[in-house]
Design an enzyme around this catalytic site. Structure first.
Site, PDB file in Angstrom:
ATOM      1  N   ARG A  44       0.849  -1.192   0.000  1.00  9.75           N
ATOM      2  CA  ARG A  44       0.000   0.000   0.000  1.00  9.75           C
ATOM      3  C   ARG A  44       0.886   1.244   0.000  1.00  9.75           C
ATOM      4  NH1 ARG A  44      -3.071   2.550   4.875  1.00  9.75           N
ATOM      5  NH2 ARG A  44      -4.019   4.256   3.724  1.00  9.75           N
ATOM      6  N   HIS A 104      -3.118  10.895   1.244  1.00 11.10           N
ATOM      7  CA  HIS A 104      -2.555  10.624   2.573  1.00 11.10           C
ATOM      8  C   HIS A 104      -1.950  11.946   3.065  1.00 11.10           C
ATOM      9  CE1 HIS A 104      -1.017   7.158   5.238  1.00 11.10           C
ATOM     10  NE2 HIS A 104      -0.689   8.272   5.870  1.00 11.10           N
ATOM     11  N   GLU A 136      -7.442   8.067   6.755  1.00 11.26           N
ATOM     12  CA  GLU A 136      -7.696   8.683   8.060  1.00 11.26           C
ATOM     13  C   GLU A 136      -8.185  10.128   7.948  1.00 11.26           C
ATOM     14  OE1 GLU A 136      -4.226   8.154  10.496  1.00 11.26           O
ATOM     15  OE2 GLU A 136      -4.319   5.987  10.389  1.00 11.26           O
ATOM     16  N   ASN A 186      -7.783   1.451  10.124  1.00 12.19           N
ATOM     17  CA  ASN A 186      -6.451   1.551  10.716  1.00 12.19           C
ATOM     18  C   ASN A 186      -6.637   1.496  12.224  1.00 12.19           C
ATOM     19  OD1 ASN A 186      -5.775   2.058   8.083  1.00 12.19           O
ATOM     20  ND2 ASN A 186      -5.092   4.161   8.426  1.00 12.19           N
ATOM     21  N   TYR A 191      -4.758   1.361  16.051  1.00 15.87           N
ATOM     22  CA  TYR A 191      -3.566   1.483  16.881  1.00 15.87           C
ATOM     23  C   TYR A 191      -3.869   1.328  18.378  1.00 15.87           C
ATOM     24  CZ  TYR A 191      -1.037   2.817  12.710  1.00 15.87           C
ATOM     25  OH  TYR A 191      -0.460   2.792  11.463  1.00 15.87           O
ATOM     26  N   GLU A 209      -3.888  -0.547   8.271  1.00 17.45           N
ATOM     27  CA  GLU A 209      -2.695  -0.151   9.036  1.00 17.45           C
ATOM     28  C   GLU A 209      -2.777  -0.714  10.446  1.00 17.45           C
ATOM     29  OE1 GLU A 209      -1.633   3.981   9.469  1.00 17.45           O
ATOM     30  OE2 GLU A 209      -2.070   4.359   7.353  1.00 17.45           O
TER      31      GLU A 209
HETATM   32  O1  IFM Z   1       2.443   7.254  10.312  1.00 19.57           O
HETATM   33  C1  IFM Z   1       1.071   7.235  10.506  1.00 19.57           C
HETATM   34  C2  IFM Z   1       0.341   7.090   9.191  1.00 19.57           C
HETATM   35  O2  IFM Z   1       0.707   8.075   8.287  1.00 19.57           O
HETATM   36  C3  IFM Z   1      -1.143   7.184   9.404  1.00 19.57           C
HETATM   37  N1  IFM Z   1      -1.573   6.261  10.432  1.00 19.57           N
HETATM   38  C4  IFM Z   1      -0.851   6.244  11.665  1.00 19.57           C
HETATM   39  C5  IFM Z   1       0.630   6.094  11.402  1.00 19.57           C
HETATM   40  C6  IFM Z   1       1.421   6.065  12.728  1.00 19.57           C
HETATM   41  O3  IFM Z   1       1.198   7.225  13.466  1.00 19.57           O
END
Ligand code: IFM
Length: 445
Positions: free
Chosen positions: A80, A124, A169, A295, A297, A355
């Site tokens: 990606r 992005h 995002e 995504n 985290y 992600e």
């Molecule tokens: O680096 C970023 C990415 O550009 C977008 N998602 C989160 C990642 C980590 O912070």
């Protein structure tokens, strides 16, 4: 649950790696590229840690063959990447820069030669500066300019690229950029930010038919950053705060994409800052997609806070020492919860985790090795979480690790490393970390 192996997932499951243009390419003033909002933002002191800029980054613009070889060595089936809008349309609209298109031509051919499927993200975050000067995402014309950009890129690459992600995002490019001010363009205006969210979503919806017209068999989606939201205590006030917070963080994007319009509770909270929506916009935003990118985290733990604008909420720290180098709690079960929740509440097209990854303070040992076992464990635990979600009925199509290379981590500059491959930013030497070797072994089964 025992640790997952590749064979726990269907053969068609996509295993990939994610990158983005501004974070790795460098060459920001080369071959006709002009500044994006992140080049401008980074040039102003105080915005980026250590005064770092994306000017060179990983020099991927010149070193892409080596980087694709590294992706191949990992054994991923999908890569990606994002296309730099100011490389293709240096003024944001109008004249197309052939040299910019030619770069992505080479990159896509390089992927195909290595048997890796290209997954292309159109936006992005690197908005051409001239479009920001004209009003940026709060201005409706920016959505229309995005559609032209999507048209130019898909006409050129659509014969080979079948997977298209319109936006990465939207939360970050709008709320963080126009309200919180931590990201480019560094504004602090809630109404502007909310209008920006609408135009980003609108641009996604308006681009869908264009992509489908230009790309035979196009698979289209977008990538949202979503979070499970948990109340900080058992109190009714915190429970309600969590619901409100979830409204802006998650439902504000998920609801209109799934044909429900903007959530009423969020509209009530933001009052006059609500975006202006033109007849037909919501229908466009709810256009059919082929997958939903998520995504993931971390989760957010939320307390009631009457002064906590805009949702009368405040994020509190998790009581744990299991955190990444960003201080983000490692909470893989949140991924399972999130995937099940999105499936139950929205029944979307298949989900792809576009992600997931971690920064840790890597160290290079005397023998040159980077023994980042924590990152490998992080990824493995999240893969376990995917498996649990699938066993719980989630239609999951793939998983992309963030990221191939250490790179320009936005406001944190080069201080936060997310790569499976270490980059020495002085010499541009690449070294596979132990986590990269672990992932390659995992993929070999
Ligand atoms: O680096 C970023 C990415 O550009 C977008 N998602 C989160 C990642 C980590 O912070």
């Amino acid at each position: 649950m025992s640790r997952s192996t590749r064979s726990d997932f269907p053969p068609v499951f996509r295993w990939g790696i994610s990158t983005s243009a501004l974070q790795i390419e460098g060459a920001t003033a080369e071959d006709g590229r002009r500044p994006s909002i992140w080049d401008t933002f980074a040039a102003k002191p105080g915005h980026i840690r250590n005064g770092d800029t994306p000017a060179v980054a990983c020099d991927h613009y010149h070193r892409w063959p080596e980087d694709l070889d590294l992706a191949k060595a990992l054994g991923v089936g999908a890569y990606r990447f994002s296309v730099s809008w100011p490389r293709i349309l240096p003024n944001g609209t109008g004249a197309v820069n052939e040299a910019g298109l030619a770069f992505y031509d080479r990159l896509v051919d390089g992927l195909m030669e290595r048997g890796i499927e290209p997954w292309l993200t159109l936006f992005h975050w690197d908005l051409p500066q001239p479009l920001e000067d004209a009003g940026g995402w709060p201005r409706r014309d920016t959505a229309l300019a995005f559609v032209d950009f999507a048209d130019v890129v898909s006409r050129r690459l659509g014969d080979r690229v079948k997977h298209w992600i319109t936006h990465n995002e939207p939360w970050c490019s709008t709320i963080k950029g126009y309200y919180e001010g931590e990201f480019a363009p560094g504004k602090r205006d809630l109404a502007a930010a909310m209008q920006a969210t609408h135009h980003v979503l609108l641009s996604h919806g308006l681009a869908l038919p264009v992509l489908r017209a230009n790309v035979p068999d196009a698979q289209c989606g977008l990538a949202l950053s979503l979070h499970p939201i948990h109340p900080a205590s058992g109190s009714e006030a915190d429970r309600l705060a969590a619901v409100r917070h979830d409204g802006l963080r998650n439902r504000w994007f998920l609801d209109p994409l799934h044909g429900r319009g903007y959530p009423e509770d969020v509209l009530a909270e933001i009052g006059a800052a609500a975006p202006k929506v033109v007849d037909g916009d919501l229908a466009a935003i709810a256009g059919r997609t082929d997958f939903l990118g998520i995504n993931y985290y971390f989760r957010e733990i939320v307390a009631d806070d009457p002064a906590g604008a805009p949702m009368r909420s405040r994020v509190v720290e998790a009581e744990t020492t299991d955190v990444t180098g960003f201080g983000w709690e490692v909470y893989p079960e949140g991924l399972t919860e999130l995937l099940k929740r999105v499936t139950a509440d929205y029944r979307p097209s298949p989900i792809v985790v576009t992600e997931n990854g971690a920064t840790y303070p890597d160290q290079i040992d005397a023998d040159g090795e980077i023994r980042d076992e924590a990152r490998a464990v992080y990824i493995h635990r999240h893969i376990d979480a995917l498996r649990a979600a699938m066993e719980g009925g989630v239609d999951l199509g793939g998983y992309f690790v963030w990221s191939l290379l250490d790179n320009f981590e936005w406001a944190e500059g080069y201080s936060k490393r997310f790569g499976l491959v270490h980059v020495d930013f002085d010499t541009q030497a690449r070294t596979m970390k132990h986590s990269g070797r672990w992932f390659a072994d995992f993929l070999k089964g």
